[in-house]
Design an enzyme around this catalytic site. Structure first.
Site, PDB file in Angstrom:
ATOM      1  N   ASN A 188       0.810  -1.224   0.000  1.00  0.00           N
ATOM      2  CA  ASN A 188       0.000   0.000   0.000  1.00  0.00           C
ATOM      3  C   ASN A 188       0.841   1.271   0.000  1.00  0.00           C
ATOM      4  O   ASN A 188       0.446   2.287  -0.580  1.00  0.00           O
ATOM      5  CB  ASN A 188      -0.911  -0.002   1.227  1.00  0.00           C
ATOM      6  CG  ASN A 188      -1.707   1.275   1.383  1.00  0.00           C
ATOM      7  OD1 ASN A 188      -2.559   1.586   0.550  1.00  0.00           O
ATOM      8  ND2 ASN A 188      -1.435   2.038   2.443  1.00  0.00           N
ATOM      9  N   ASP A 305      -0.379  -6.355   4.711  1.00  0.00           N
ATOM     10  CA  ASP A 305      -0.822  -5.220   5.498  1.00  0.00           C
ATOM     11  C   ASP A 305      -1.834  -4.366   4.724  1.00  0.00           C
ATOM     12  O   ASP A 305      -1.822  -4.306   3.499  1.00  0.00           O
ATOM     13  CB  ASP A 305       0.409  -4.368   5.845  1.00  0.00           C
ATOM     14  CG  ASP A 305       0.100  -3.188   6.734  1.00  0.00           C
ATOM     15  OD1 ASP A 305      -0.466  -3.407   7.814  1.00  0.00           O
ATOM     16  OD2 ASP A 305       0.427  -2.052   6.344  1.00  0.00           O
ATOM     17  N   GLU A 339      -4.767  -8.324   6.100  1.00  0.00           N
ATOM     18  CA  GLU A 339      -5.310  -7.533   7.197  1.00  0.00           C
ATOM     19  C   GLU A 339      -6.392  -6.614   6.639  1.00  0.00           C
ATOM     20  O   GLU A 339      -6.094  -5.665   5.913  1.00  0.00           O
ATOM     21  CB  GLU A 339      -4.220  -6.681   7.860  1.00  0.00           C
ATOM     22  CG  GLU A 339      -4.765  -5.842   9.009  1.00  0.00           C
ATOM     23  CD  GLU A 339      -4.108  -4.467   9.115  1.00  0.00           C
ATOM     24  OE1 GLU A 339      -4.127  -3.904  10.220  1.00  0.00           O
ATOM     25  OE2 GLU A 339      -3.596  -3.962   8.103  1.00  0.00           O
TER      26      GLU A 339
END
Length: 596
Positions: A188, A305, A339
């Site tokens: 990200n 993540d 996640e």
């Protein structure tokens, strides 16, 4: 006449109950004995967990046969003090070391993990998940990258943690013990390097670590020419590796996210450079980055993540590609979970079905488990949770593969929640609730994920930094003033105590889990729940195996469970009073039985 059924030893290894201990799932009172640390003095029997044989070789073992341990290497153990200050040649990855601060590096490293592998195996751990270990920007604003979520270099590990060679030695050592290793990866964002002329200025770099400096610019405004002008401060033009990551064109450059609406995907997380994952070149580049990591280090899987902050199309391409690459590298069971920070199964399941990620961390499990065992709500909350399980079903995912957890580095520790929700309860009662929650993590559908330090009674100070204590002796005042469950120690002590009663109890759960395939893979069906604290029961069934029933009593008084028939039942774990098909459970206890 009532017959008292006692816990029976699993066939794999002899276990014993912690007799007369409030920790055990037996008929004990929840009243305090007046000694908040009484548990530390209870005589226990050494377990044989260090000799545990996991069900299959790590390369071919189904992930549903694993017990995970989630660890932050910087806060675990210091195996090499020479790397405490990070890089000796790259200023951006040097410094940030301060053991008295909960926001800085504390010196834990990969060598420290390697020397503690037997401690983990004794706990029944078969898979170790590390927080991100790639080279970080060491300092941003008033804190450091001890946690690993500020990556600069995607080809080498952070020098505070050691070297690539140290990492390979750790993985080899874990594999020699038939244990898997999982990396935490980030697609990200990268570290905060890119700045905007309109809000950062041309002077000393500012970081958005304490407040948002740059208001988010919408996609519509950006398309209309109202966006920011990105720049890289002088001397920082080549900080990132691979080199393409240094070009601002591969980032969204739209200001700071508020984690709502479209800026949840397109905004910078407190200044962290938000990668433009819509760009086909970025998809290709990120896939190459992590394929190379798989090729070099041979991990057994990834935790990804901030999954919900990346466009869905990226996951549809990225995840299948890296799994396929792992197979070409001789890792047939490479497993990926994401996640998705949400307690809504409908949102969580979108990423396992539409997003094609095999699994996600089950935040919904964490929330509902706290509802029942910490906030004393009805056990129908658990029934409601599991009623959504079919949402996860598709060609490569199901609820069986969800990652169950009750504590982590963001939401905080379950023990902290118990201290807040039940301030007048005895420590013994809170430990019983803690263990009931953890047992559900092991024996309900899904894969158990234990957060480091929970096995030593860590309580923490809330979420984020408050839940990232040291296992090695700590110098952090914010941690050392906490009361730990089940011991007279504090975090100022070494906390690798294999005689700790919670460690021993969780090791028992792991041995039962590893010893009974139905409890790992059996189809789950809820058979009793209530709108108040009390009985919660479910069955686990698997073809050609006896059926198992797991029964919980979340109330502070004894409760009865009536089995559907009078068939013969054998107690697999726990202690219960039985008369034919009637089972009486003590307050705050659970039992596992199977039909024979």
């Amino acid at each position: 006449m009532k017959a008292k059924q006692l816990y029976t030893k699993p066939a794999i290894v002899g276990l014993t109950l912690l007799s007369s201990l409030v920790l055990s799932a037996c008929g004990q009172s929840v009243e305090s004995d007046g000694n908040s640390n009484n548990l530390a003095n209870i005589k226990t029997t050494t377990l044989a967990s260090s000799n545990l044989k996991f069900s299959e070789h790590y390369l071919t073992r189904d992930v549903r046969d694993d017990v995970f341990y989630f660890v932050m290497p910087d806060r675990f153990d210091n195996g090499d003090s020479s790397n405490d200050n990070g890089s000796k040649t790259i200023p951006e990855s040097a410094g940030g070391f301060d053991k008295t601060s909960n926001a800085h590096y504390h010196g834990g490293d990969i060598k420290g993990l390697t020397k503690r592998l037997d401690y983990l195996k004794g706990l029944g751990i078969s898979a170790i998940w590390l927080t991100p270990i790639l080279r970080n920007q060491a300092v941003q604003g008033d804190s450091s990258g001890y946690h690993g979520y500020w990556p600069l270099d995607f080809t080498e590990i952070d020098p505070h943690l050691g070297t690539n060679a140290d990492l390979k030695e750790f993985i080899d050592a874990a594999h020699d013990k038939n244990m898997k290793v999982f990396f935490d990866i980030i697609t990200n964002h990268t570290a905060d390097v890119i700045k905007y002329q309109e809000c950062h200025g041309d002077g000393k770099p500012l970081f958005s670590t304490s407040k948002q400096l740059c208001e988010y610019v919408s996609l519509a405004d950006k398309a209309a020419g109202k966006g920011y002008t990105p720049f890289i401060p002088k001397g920082h033009e080549n900080l990132k590796t691979p080199a393409w990551l240094n070009d601002p064109k591969y980032y969204h450059n739209q200001g700071d996210s508020t984690w709502q609406g479209e800026n949840s995907i397109y905004g910078d997380f407190m200044g962290l450079d938000d990668v433009d994952t819509d760009n086909p070149e970025v998809v290709k580049g990120m896939t190459e980055i992590f394929n190379n990591i798989i090729s070099e280090f041979k991990p057994d899987g990834f935790r990804i993540d901030t999954v919900k902050h990346v466009n869905m199309e990226f996951w549809q391409q990225f995840t299948p590609a890296i799994i396929e690459h792992a197979k070409t590298q001789g890792i047939p069971q490479f497993f990926v979970f994401g996640e998705v920070y949400s307690g809504d199964p409908q949102e969580l399941s979108k990423f396992t079905t539409e997003g094609d990620i095999p699994s996600v961390l089950d935040f919904a499990f964490q929330y509902r488990t706290k509802d029942v065992f910490a906030y004393e709500k009805g056990t129908d909350n658990l029934n409601d949770l599991f009623s959504y399980d079919t949402l996860y079903n598709d060609h490569n995912s199901s609820a069986d593969y969800l990652m169950n957890f009750v504590s982590n580095h963001d939401v905080g520790r379950l023990a902290y929640t118990l201290d807040q929700s039940l301030p007048e309860a005895s420590e013994q009662e809170k430990i019983k609730r803690f263990l009931l929650s953890n047992s559900l993590m092991y024996f309900a559908r899904g894969i158990p994920v234990l957060y480091y330090g929970d096995e030593q009674g860590f309580t923490g100070d809330g979420g984020d930094r408050g839940a990232r204590e040291d296992m090695m002796p700590s110098l952090t005042p914010d941690y050392n003033d906490n009361n730990l469950y089940g011991t007279d120690k504090t975090t100022a002590d070494d906390n690798f105590d294999v005689s700790h009663p919670i460690y021993k109890k969780l090791a028992e759960y792991a041995e039962v889990y590893h010893g009974h395939e139905v409890l790992r893979k059996g189809t789950q069906k809820v058979i009793e729940h209530n709108d108040e604290p009390g009985i919660f029961a479910f069955t686990r069934t698997l073809k050609d195996h006896p059926s198992y029933t797991v029964i919980y009593n979340s109330a502070k008084s004894a409760k009865k469970f009536i089995a559907a028939n009078a068939a013969n039942h054998k107690v697999v774990y726990g202690e219960v009073n039985q008369q034919k098909n009637e089972f009486e459970l003590a307050p705050l206890s659970f039992v596992i039985i199977k039909t024979i």
